[in-house]
Design an enzyme around this catalytic site. Structure first.
Site, PDB file in Angstrom:
ATOM      1  N   ASP A   1     -14.587 -15.685   7.523  1.00 28.70           N
ATOM      2  CA  ASP A   1     -13.191 -15.449   7.222  1.00 28.70           C
ATOM      3  C   ASP A   1     -12.376 -15.535   8.443  1.00 28.70           C
ATOM      4  OD1 ASP A   1     -10.861 -13.868   7.449  1.00 28.70           O
ATOM      5  OD2 ASP A   1     -11.788 -12.563   5.372  1.00 28.70           O
TER       6      ASP A   1
ATOM      7  N   TYR B   1       0.781  -1.645   0.126  1.00 32.44           N
ATOM      8  CA  TYR B   1       0.117  -0.424   0.166  1.00 32.44           C
ATOM      9  C   TYR B   1       0.813   1.191  -0.483  1.00 32.44           C
ATOM     10  CZ  TYR B   1      -2.957  -3.804   1.290  1.00 32.44           C
ATOM     11  OH  TYR B   1      -3.158  -5.003   1.620  1.00 32.44           O
TER      12      TYR B   1
ATOM     13  N   LYS C   1      -3.064 -15.834   9.030  1.00 33.22           N
ATOM     14  CA  LYS C   1      -2.050 -15.045  10.058  1.00 33.22           C
ATOM     15  C   LYS C   1      -1.550 -15.935  11.024  1.00 33.22           C
ATOM     16  CE  LYS C   1      -4.225 -10.318   9.029  1.00 33.22           C
ATOM     17  NZ  LYS C   1      -2.912  -9.341   8.367  1.00 33.22           N
TER      18      LYS C   1
ATOM     19  N   TYR D   1     -13.790  -6.876   4.648  1.00 31.90           N
ATOM     20  CA  TYR D   1     -12.132  -6.738   3.805  1.00 31.90           C
ATOM     21  C   TYR D   1     -12.028  -8.322   3.502  1.00 31.90           C
ATOM     22  CZ  TYR D   1      -7.401  -7.397   2.753  1.00 31.90           C
ATOM     23  OH  TYR D   1      -5.979  -7.000   1.970  1.00 31.90           O
TER      24      TYR D   1
END
Length: 430
Positions: A246, A18, A275, A145
């Site tokens: 998710d 980003y 993660k 997201y």
């Protein structure tokens, strides 16, 4: 030839997430990490408040995780998973099936959270093909997201996420209004009206619902009421729709439950993990589903599931993920996360009274401070480093997701640095 120093080389040649190559944000060179401390090239130490984007739940250089890696690498670092299996993958998948709901008993391993989402999307689409139905729509919620790869981007909110640039390239899916009832608010059934309406009107087209349980992460660190998630499950059951949960950001204790969906006492049909799966040591993800979905996929035209990442089931990653779960099963994380929640509440909730602050949200080992003004990321990052902490805000959000092993004085230092940052107008964009 003039040799560029590391800082100049990084700024000129390395593209960070980003970030702009034309005007890149300042990057800080970390040379070592241990426990909750990051050490910069000049010896300065920073207390880590990010857990490397929610991954390093046990801190850095954990001896048991390091030993699991060393033990495995002596046997083999990698082997293809096509036509081959190995003990680390078998042991990890056995453990994942043990700690997740009984209905989830088929595990697909991949190499990142975004890929696990892609896998779940493919699973849902192939499931309906196996039932001779061509369903191609998904229902998600606004501010969601789910990752940066293309199918994953198509189920991220197209208006309120970082992916609105790609409108016109992505599949069009359905997005219900995001829940507004906070985790501790009184439940308002009207919060669910839009989701219910979209489902009732379009259920024959929908392959699956996909949702971040309890915490909407990169879409705004929004923490919502468990009743919303419970009703999502009920509506999926009512209309025979697959529910994909998710848990990439929330799994493995972050919200105070091992998995965030436990707050709503539900079970998903497909579960995505990533993660913290390896304790932040290596990249690995898992997509876990039911026997019924897996076998229906096998009845589709392809006769198999059409996906196979090269580094799927990497032995080192599997070995360290297994040890990570073993550490969690010592159950110290429950007390650790509860203590973090209490301290975050003590130190951050008073900030809600400040005129600069829009909201403060706390759940488990998550603390979110939302400001009215946009944050000057480079300025506030420099400020935090000067304070001896590592906090990475975005938008109007300063948030903490520290390693579970963080000490009280370290956590206090993080929260005090946030208080000081808020007082400095240079850290915000007018």
């Amino acid at each position: 030839m003039l040799i560029e120093n590391d800082y100049e080389f990084d700024r000129k040649h390395i593209w960070h997430p980003y970030s702009s190559m034309k005007e890149p944000l300042l990057c800080y060179q970390v040379v070592k990490a241990k426990g909750c401390k990051l050490e910069l090239y000049d010896g300065k130490q920073l207390i880590d408040g990010m857990s490397s984007w929610l991954a390093a739940i046990h801190g850095y250089n954990h001896p048991r995780l390091n030993y699991a890696i060393k033990k495995q690498i002596k046997k083999m670092s990698h082997i293809m998973f096509g036509g081959i299996t190995h003990p680390s993958a078998i042991s990890l998948c056995r453990k994942l099936i043990e700690i997740t709901p009984l209905s989830l008993d088929c595990v697909f391993l991949s190499d990142s959270g975004s890929v696990s989402i892609e896998v779940s999307i493919k699973m849902a689409l192939q499931y309906w093909l196996g039932r001779s139905e061509n369903r191609q729509k998904f229902l998600a919620i606004k501010y969601s997201y789910h990752g940066d790869t293309f199918a994953a981007m198509s189920i991220c909110d197209p208006q309120n996420s970082m992916h609105n640039l790609w409108q016109g390239y992505l599949n069009n899916n359905y997005f219900a209004e995001a829940p507004t009832c906070g985790f501790y608010d009184n439940w308002d059934i009207n919060d669910f009206n839009d989701f219910a309406y979209i489902m009732e009107q379009n259920y024959k087209e929908i392959a699956a619902v996909i949702i971040e349980p309890i915490l909407q992460g990169a879409g705004g660190m929004r923490i919502y009421h468990p009743k919303y998630l419970k009703l999502v499950r009920e509506y999926c059951d009512k209309y025979g729709i697959i529910l994909i949960v998710d848990e990439i950001a929330t799994g493995f204790g972050r919200t105070g439950k091992l998995f965030a969906f436990e707050h709503a006492k539900i079970e998903p049909d497909i579960l995505c993990l990533g993660k913290a799966l390896t304790g932040g040591t290596m990249t690995l993800a898992a997509t876990i589903t039911t026997h019924e979905i897996a076998h229906t996929i096998s009845n589709s035209k392809a006769n198999c599931f059409m996906h196979g990442p090269t580094f799927m089931g990497n032995p080192i990653a599997c070995a360290v993920a297994l040890e990570n779960i073993n550490i969690l099963q010592n159950n110290k994380w429950i007390k650790q996360v509860n203590n973090i929640e209490k301290k975050l509440s003590k130190y951050l909730l008073p900030l809600k009274k400040l005129r600069q602050i829009s909201d403060v949200r706390i759940l488990g080992a998550i603390g979110v401070v939302e400001t009215y003004k946009l944050i000057n990321i480079e300025a506030i990052q420099k400020f935090f480093v000067e304070q001896g902490v590592w906090i990475r805000p975005f938008g109007k959000l300063i948030y903490l997701v520290p390693p579970y092993i963080i000490k009280q004085h370290e956590l206090k230092k993080l929260t005090q640095s946030i208080s000081l940052a808020i007082e400095n107008p240079l850290n915000f964009i007018n």
